[in-house]
Structure formats: structure tokens, C-alpha cells
Design a protein around this motif. Structure first.
Motif, PDB file in Angstrom:
ATOM      1  N   ALA A 145       0.836  -1.204   0.000  1.00 33.41           N
ATOM      2  CA  ALA A 145       0.000   0.000   0.000  1.00 33.41           C
ATOM      3  C   ALA A 145       0.870   1.253   0.000  1.00 33.41           C
ATOM      4  CB  ALA A 145      -0.913  -0.005   1.228  1.00 33.41           C
ATOM      5  N   PHE A 146       1.958   1.229   0.771  1.00 26.70           N
ATOM      6  CA  PHE A 146       2.866   2.386   0.846  1.00 26.70           C
ATOM      7  C   PHE A 146       3.525   2.637  -0.510  1.00 26.70           C
ATOM      8  CE2 PHE A 146       6.826   4.590   1.609  1.00 26.70           C
ATOM      9  CZ  PHE A 146       6.461   5.569   2.528  1.00 26.70           C
ATOM     10  N   ILE A 147       4.020   1.566  -1.126  1.00 27.34           N
ATOM     11  CA  ILE A 147       4.683   1.692  -2.438  1.00 27.34           C
ATOM     12  C   ILE A 147       3.691   2.189  -3.488  1.00 27.34           C
ATOM     13  CG2 ILE A 147       5.795   0.410  -4.312  1.00 27.34           C
ATOM     14  CD1 ILE A 147       7.000  -1.425  -2.127  1.00 27.34           C
ATOM     15  N   HIS A 148       2.474   1.634  -3.446  1.00 25.66           N
ATOM     16  CA  HIS A 148       1.426   2.058  -4.372  1.00 25.66           C
ATOM     17  C   HIS A 148       1.148   3.562  -4.220  1.00 25.66           C
ATOM     18  CE1 HIS A 148      -3.080   1.662  -5.684  1.00 25.66           C
ATOM     19  NE2 HIS A 148      -2.368   2.379  -6.533  1.00 25.66           N
ATOM     20  N   GLY A 149       0.974   4.006  -2.980  1.00 27.31           N
ATOM     21  CA  GLY A 149       0.697   5.417  -2.715  1.00 27.31           C
ATOM     22  C   GLY A 149       1.844   6.321  -3.125  1.00 27.31           C
ATOM     23  N   PHE A 150       3.065   5.859  -2.883  1.00 26.69           N
ATOM     24  CA  PHE A 150       4.259   6.650  -3.209  1.00 26.69           C
ATOM     25  C   PHE A 150       4.399   6.828  -4.724  1.00 26.69           C
ATOM     26  CE2 PHE A 150       8.666   7.720  -3.781  1.00 26.69           C
ATOM     27  CZ  PHE A 150       8.989   8.465  -2.655  1.00 26.69           C
ATOM     28  N   LEU A 151       4.317   5.725  -5.453  1.00 22.99           N
ATOM     29  CA  LEU A 151       4.490   5.783  -6.908  1.00 22.99           C
ATOM     30  C   LEU A 151       3.345   6.531  -7.584  1.00 22.99           C
ATOM     31  CD1 LEU A 151       5.811   2.169  -7.647  1.00 22.99           C
ATOM     32  CD2 LEU A 151       7.123   4.294  -7.512  1.00 22.99           C
ATOM     33  N   LEU A 152       2.129   6.315  -7.101  1.00 22.97           N
ATOM     34  CA  LEU A 152       0.972   6.988  -7.679  1.00 22.97           C
ATOM     35  C   LEU A 152       1.082   8.507  -7.495  1.00 22.97           C
ATOM     36  CD1 LEU A 152      -1.893   6.618  -8.956  1.00 22.97           C
ATOM     37  CD2 LEU A 152      -2.775   6.655  -6.616  1.00 22.97           C
ATOM     38  N   SER A 153       1.430   8.936  -6.299  1.00 20.86           N
ATOM     39  CA  SER A 153       1.550  10.361  -6.011  1.00 20.86           C
ATOM     40  C   SER A 153       2.713  10.989  -6.763  1.00 20.86           C
ATOM     41  CB  SER A 153       1.734  10.584  -4.509  1.00 20.86           C
ATOM     42  OG  SER A 153       0.616  10.099  -3.807  1.00 20.86           O
ATOM     43  N   ALA A 154       3.815  10.254  -6.875  1.00 16.05           N
ATOM     44  CA  ALA A 154       4.971  10.767  -7.616  1.00 16.05           C
ATOM     45  C   ALA A 154       4.605  10.998  -9.075  1.00 16.05           C
ATOM     46  CB  ALA A 154       6.140   9.788  -7.504  1.00 16.05           C
ATOM     47  N   GLY A 155       3.856  10.080  -9.635  1.00 16.97           N
ATOM     48  CA  GLY A 155       3.442  10.228 -11.027  1.00 16.97           C
ATOM     49  C   GLY A 155       2.537  11.428 -11.234  1.00 16.97           C
ATOM     50  N   LEU A 156       1.711  11.742 -10.229  1.00 20.11           N
ATOM     51  CA  LEU A 156       0.793  12.879 -10.339  1.00 20.11           C
ATOM     52  C   LEU A 156       1.505  14.219 -10.161  1.00 20.11           C
ATOM     53  CD1 LEU A 156      -2.324  11.668  -8.303  1.00 20.11           C
ATOM     54  CD2 LEU A 156      -2.166  11.972 -10.770  1.00 20.11           C
ATOM     55  N   ILE A 157       2.502  14.250  -9.265  1.00 20.93           N
ATOM     56  CA  ILE A 157       3.095  15.530  -8.872  1.00 20.93           C
ATOM     57  C   ILE A 157       4.290  15.937  -9.738  1.00 20.93           C
ATOM     58  CG2 ILE A 157       4.831  14.735  -7.188  1.00 20.93           C
ATOM     59  CD1 ILE A 157       3.786  16.935  -5.310  1.00 20.93           C
ATOM     60  N   LEU A 158       4.917  14.988 -10.430  1.00 18.85           N
ATOM     61  CA  LEU A 158       6.134  15.295 -11.190  1.00 18.85           C
ATOM     62  C   LEU A 158       5.949  16.320 -12.305  1.00 18.85           C
ATOM     63  CD1 LEU A 158       8.032  11.887 -11.428  1.00 18.85           C
ATOM     64  CD2 LEU A 158       8.781  13.973 -10.280  1.00 18.85           C
ATOM     65  N   PRO A 159       4.862  16.282 -13.083  1.00 18.28           N
ATOM     66  CA  PRO A 159       4.708  17.294 -14.144  1.00 18.28           C
ATOM     67  C   PRO A 159       4.685  18.702 -13.546  1.00 18.28           C
ATOM     68  CG  PRO A 159       3.149  15.495 -14.448  1.00 18.28           C
ATOM     69  CD  PRO A 159       3.758  15.305 -13.093  1.00 18.28           C
ATOM     70  N   LEU A 160       5.347  19.653 -14.223  1.00 26.83           N
ATOM     71  CA  LEU A 160       5.431  21.017 -13.710  1.00 26.83           C
ATOM     72  C   LEU A 160       4.131  21.779 -13.969  1.00 26.83           C
ATOM     73  CD1 LEU A 160       9.071  22.182 -14.454  1.00 26.83           C
ATOM     74  CD2 LEU A 160       8.034  21.697 -12.240  1.00 26.83           C
ATOM     75  N   GLY A 161       3.187  21.609 -13.060  1.00 22.38           N
ATOM     76  CA  GLY A 161       1.952  22.363 -13.129  1.00 22.38           C
ATOM     77  C   GLY A 161       2.108  23.714 -12.447  1.00 22.38           C
ATOM     78  N   VAL A 162       0.996  24.394 -12.241  1.00 22.40           N
ATOM     79  CA  VAL A 162       1.018  25.739 -11.669  1.00 22.40           C
ATOM     80  C   VAL A 162       1.635  25.754 -10.277  1.00 22.40           C
ATOM     81  CG1 VAL A 162      -0.424  27.675 -10.943  1.00 22.40           C
ATOM     82  CG2 VAL A 162      -1.020  26.384 -12.989  1.00 22.40           C
ATOM     83  N   GLN A 163       1.209  24.835  -9.441  1.00 15.39           N
ATOM     84  CA  GLN A 163       1.702  24.777  -8.064  1.00 15.39           C
ATOM     85  C   GLN A 163       3.207  24.542  -8.029  1.00 15.39           C
ATOM     86  OE1 GLN A 163       0.592  21.287  -5.780  1.00 15.39           O
ATOM     87  NE2 GLN A 163      -0.088  22.561  -4.077  1.00 15.39           N
ATOM     88  N   ASN A 164       3.675  23.579  -8.803  1.00 13.82           N
ATOM     89  CA  ASN A 164       5.104  23.255  -8.827  1.00 13.82           C
ATOM     90  C   ASN A 164       5.937  24.399  -9.398  1.00 13.82           C
ATOM     91  OD1 ASN A 164       4.318  20.789  -7.856  1.00 13.82           O
ATOM     92  ND2 ASN A 164       4.585  19.703  -9.771  1.00 13.82           N
ATOM     93  N   LEU A 165       5.437  25.039 -10.454  1.00 14.32           N
ATOM     94  CA  LEU A 165       6.150  26.174 -11.039  1.00 14.32           C
ATOM     95  C   LEU A 165       6.290  27.310 -10.036  1.00 14.32           C
ATOM     96  CD1 LEU A 165       4.650  26.352 -14.643  1.00 14.32           C
ATOM     97  CD2 LEU A 165       7.051  25.979 -14.053  1.00 14.32           C
ATOM     98  N   PHE A 166       5.237  27.538  -9.259  1.00 10.95           N
ATOM     99  CA  PHE A 166       5.291  28.621  -8.266  1.00 10.95           C
ATOM    100  C   PHE A 166       6.343  28.329  -7.193  1.00 10.95           C
ATOM    101  CE2 PHE A 166       3.831  30.471  -4.224  1.00 10.95           C
ATOM    102  CZ  PHE A 166       3.972  31.807  -4.559  1.00 10.95           C
TER     103      PHE A 166
END
Length: 201
Positions: free
Chosen positions: A4-25
Motif C-alpha cells: 500500500a505504501f509503495i502504491h501510494g508513493f508511486l501513484l503520487s509521484a506520477g501525479l506531482i512530477l509534471p510542472l503544473g502551476v503549483q510546482n512552477l510557483f
């Protein structure tokens, strides 16, 4: 629980890696602040907001947003307005040392970070639609391990973005790259706002 931890980690990493508005800021604050530690108000605010969104998604708030269409539309329109304002503010921002206004204050960092985190419909869709849905696979301790992994990813990535921005600031002595980053960030954020307007129409 490890699965469950690995699933949550990889899933979240995949969502957050693209440079969206929040990350760019967050990255932009690492670049423009005189010290990376001065960017921590934005980093911590964004991480806390993500933590709250993840917890809400896991606890089922996505159901409420789906039931009340007007709430979705209000968040969407408010998000567009804030994105346009943030794009304008970043476009006008000048790196410190060339007669500009310098980096934004801690208070403005918090306000901007709140807006790009909580008034970003795409963040809601990612958090509720993906993390919330995947959390249904787990119960009890496994569910909380999945949730914890998703939260850890957010905190780690935001701090990494700020430090990456700080590295750029240290090697960019003549401010040219920082000016370019400001313009690219502003144009990207404005482009996302335009895309959201088109989706709304």
C-alpha cells in the motif's frame, strides 16, 4: 502494508512530477528568493494544502464535490481568476539586484501558494479522482500507509523544487536565467488559465 505504501508513493509521484502551476510557483520562489529558506512559507503552505486535500480525498469529500455541481463550477472559475493574477504578478516580478521590486514577501507567498493549491481544479481532480479512488483498494492500517506515502511525496517534492530553484539562483549571477524562468512560468500559468477557460466554454 508495504504494498500500500509503495502504491501510494508511486501513484503520487506520477501525479506531482509534471510542472503544473503549483510546482512552477514553488520552483520560482526557490529561484527568486535571496535564500532557499526564504521560500519555505510557500513550500510549507503548498505541502500542508496537499496534505489536507489528500486526507479529504481519502475520507470521501470527493463525493460531496461530485454531488454539488455548483461547487465545482465556483472552484473552477475562482481558479481561473487566481491563475491569471499569479501569471501577471510573476511576469512583472524582477530578480533582486537590477532595480526591480525583489522577491515577494512571506505573506504573499502564503496567499499565492494557497490559491494555486486550493483553487486549482486540476489538483482537485488529481487528488480526489486518482488518489481518492485508489484509496478504496485499502482498509485499516494499509489505507493509512497509502495515505502517508502520498503525503510524504508532496512534502519531499516541494522541498526539492525549492532547493533546485536555489541552485539555479546560485549559478545565475547575471539574473538572465531567472528572468527567463519568470517569463516561462508566467506564460505557462497563463496558458493553463486559457485552457481552463476553453474547457469551461
Amino acid at each position: 502494508m508495504t504494498e500500500a505504501f509503495i502504491h501510494g508513493f508511486l501513484l503520487s509521484a506520477g501525479l506531482i512530477l509534471p510542472l503544473g502551476v503549483q510546482n512552477l510557483f514553488i520552483f520560482n520562489q526557490g529561484v527568486t528568493q535571496p535564500s532557499v529558506y526564504k521560500a519555505f512559507p510557500a513550500v510549507i503552505t503548498a505541502a500542508v494544502c496537499d496534505t489536507l486535500l489528500i486526507l479529504l480525498a481519502v475520507l470521501g469529500t470527493a463525493y460531496l464535490v461530485e454531488q454539488f455541481e455548483w461547487l465545482h463550477n465556483v472552484i473552477y472559475i475562482a481558479g481561473i481568476v487566481f491563475l491569471i493574477y499569479i501569471a501577471w504578478a510573476i511576469w512583472r516580478e524582477e530578480p533582486q539586484g537590477d532595480g526591480g521590486n525583489g522577491p515577494i514577501t512571506a505573506k504573499k507567498q502564503v496567499v499565492f501558494a494557497l490559491s494555486v493549491s486550493l483553487l486549482n481544479p486540476h489538483a482537485f481532480l488529481d487528488t480526489f479522482g486518482v488518489i481518492g479512488t485508489n484509496s478504496l483498494l485499502y482498509h485499516g492500517d494499509a489505507l493509512w500507509m497509502f495515505t502517508l506515502a502520498a503525503i510524504i511525496v508532496s512534502w519531499l517534492y516541494f522541498f526539492l523544487l525549492a532547493f533546485a530553484g536555489g541552485f539555479i539562483r546560485r549559478i545565475d549571477k547575471d539574473y538572465k536565467f531567472r528572468k527567463l524562468i519568470n517569463k516561462i512560468s508566467a506564460a505557462t500559468i497563463f496558458g493553463i488559465a486559457v485552457y481552463m477557460i476553453l474547457q469551461l466554454i
